[in-house]
Design an enzyme around this catalytic site. Structure first.
Site, PDB file in Angstrom:
ATOM      1  N   HIS A 181      -5.701   1.918  -4.339  1.00 26.00           N
ATOM      2  CA  HIS A 181      -4.813   1.378  -3.298  1.00 26.00           C
ATOM      3  C   HIS A 181      -4.427  -0.062  -3.623  1.00 26.00           C
ATOM      4  CE1 HIS A 181      -7.966  -0.919  -0.666  1.00 26.00           C
ATOM      5  NE2 HIS A 181      -8.412  -0.829  -1.897  1.00 26.00           N
TER       6      HIS A 181
ATOM      7  N   CYS B  11       0.806  -1.224   0.000  1.00 28.78           N
ATOM      8  CA  CYS B  11       0.000   0.000   0.000  1.00 28.78           C
ATOM      9  C   CYS B  11       0.840   1.276   0.000  1.00 28.78           C
ATOM     10  CB  CYS B  11      -0.972  -0.014   1.172  1.00 28.78           C
ATOM     11  SG  CYS B  11      -0.222   0.072   2.817  1.00 28.78           S
TER      12      CYS B  11
ATOM     13  N   HIS C 150      -2.603   1.295   6.908  1.00 28.60           N
ATOM     14  CA  HIS C 150      -2.966   1.222   5.488  1.00 28.60           C
ATOM     15  C   HIS C 150      -3.102   2.627   4.930  1.00 28.60           C
ATOM     16  CE1 HIS C 150      -4.288  -0.872   1.901  1.00 28.60           C
ATOM     17  NE2 HIS C 150      -5.323  -0.045   1.803  1.00 28.60           N
TER      18      HIS C 150
END
Length: 354
Positions: free
Chosen positions: A328, A268, A316
């Site tokens: 993402h 990510c 994240h």
């Protein structure tokens, strides 16, 4: 007669079947397992419970991945610092050698003059003009010698300091390597556990599990948009933001791999850091450092190119691309993909080019 015979035969068959099944019930034979459904899974858990369990495992893996990436980044910084200190040590030794050489040259010059310093020779010369010039030269020489010795002393002290710093940096690098190894072990364990759970599911259950993931994300996204948290979904991006968005969207479809920074796969924060690097604005490598070090802005003020940090541990990150959506790299087993910006728990938003 034929009809009566057929009816009689049918009744006889039904009775025979009933008799055949009766012993099995008496012996409590296990009933046939139900066909896979959308609401049950191995272990007696519902697919929704399995989805949540898998999601938790991957989130923990994400946090461990962030720890690994941060340790790796710190080790790289410390390696560069160690290289700088090593170069400083080498330069310091060269300076000391040069100063000693110059001091030795002065001593040899004095020896060639019969052991008398230049000032004493000038006093004995009997020439007043030459004497005054010599006095100035002597003073300058004395000051130069004092300065040279002071410089030599300072260089030696600096060298000792650099050496100590280099030793400390080596220790930090070794500690960082151990931290990386532990983080990597945790990552592998979490991912293996999640994959094991998924592997136990039937094909239909895995398909339903993916549907449940999408449904959960859609429900969260709709609730977020309905809350009015985002007042304007089409705010104009900066030039850097446009470049970062263009890079991120061009990676759609590439697989998630923890620790990866492209060009073939990403995690990510690897995706977001490389997107802003492509926009000529380097940012921290990990989502936690991006959250800690980049300027924070209000969610309602975000624009394309901004980074949305998710979960309370900042484990994240996704890039806002406008329209209430992000791009993402979700987790292992998934590819870089668009998603609703509110489909996960938002911690906050940061802007790399503020």
């Amino acid at each position: 007669m034929n009809r009566r015979h057929c009816a009689s035969a049918a009744i006889t068959l039904v009775c025979a079947l009933a008799l055949l099944t009766a012993p099995a019930q008496a012996l409590a034979a296990p009933a046939p397992e139900p066909a896979p459904s959308s609401s049950s899974a191995p272990g007696g858990k519902s697919l929704e419970e399995v989805r949540q369990e898998i999601d938790t495992l991957y989130r923990k893996a994400g946090a461990a991945t962030d720890a690994y990436n941060l340790a790796k980044e710190e080790a790289e910084k410390q390696s560069k610092e160690l290289a700088r200190l090593t170069e400083a040590i080498t330069d310091g030794r060269a300076r000391i050698a040069d100063l000693k050489s110059r001091a030795g040259a002065q001593a040899r010059e004095q020896y060639r003059n019969g052991g008398l310093p230049l000032g004493a020779q000038l006093v004995l010369s009997g020439d007043p003009g030459l004497f005054m010039d010599g006095v100035n030269q002597v003073r300058q020489g004395q000051q130069a010698t004092k300065g040279m010795l002071s410089e030599l002393e300072q260089a030696q002290e600096d060298l000792e300091t650099y050496t100590k710093d280099a030793s400390l940096n080596w220790e930090k690098i070794e500690a960082g390597r151990l931290k990386q190894a532990k983080a990597k072990k945790r990552i592998n364990a979490q991912i293996a556990a999640a994959k094991k759970i998924e592997a136990q599911l039937e094909k239909e259950e895995r398909a339903r599990l993916l549907e449940l993931e999408k449904e959960a994300a859609s429900t969260a996204q709709n609730a977020w948009l309905s809350s009015g948290a985002l007042k304007e979904i089409d705010r104009e991006a900066s030039a850097g933001g446009k470049a970062a968005v263009a890079f991120a969207t061009a990676q759609i479809g590439k697989p998630y791999v923890w620790g990866a920074e492209g060009p073939d796969s990403y995690d990510c924060s690897g995706l977001t850091s490389q997107a802003w690097a492509a926009a000529k604005r380097p940012i921290p490598r990990t989502s936690q450092e991006q959250w800690r070090r980049l300027p924070h802005i209000a969610v309602q003020d975000m624009r394309p190119g901004d980074l949305i940090i998710y979960h309370s541990d900042a484990s994240h990150v996704g890039m806002y691309v406008g329209g209430g959506s992000i791009v993402h790299a979700p987790r292992p087993g998934r590819n870089v993909t668009p998603a609703g910006a509110g489909s996960m728990e938002i911690l906050g938003v940061v802007r790399p080019d503020r």
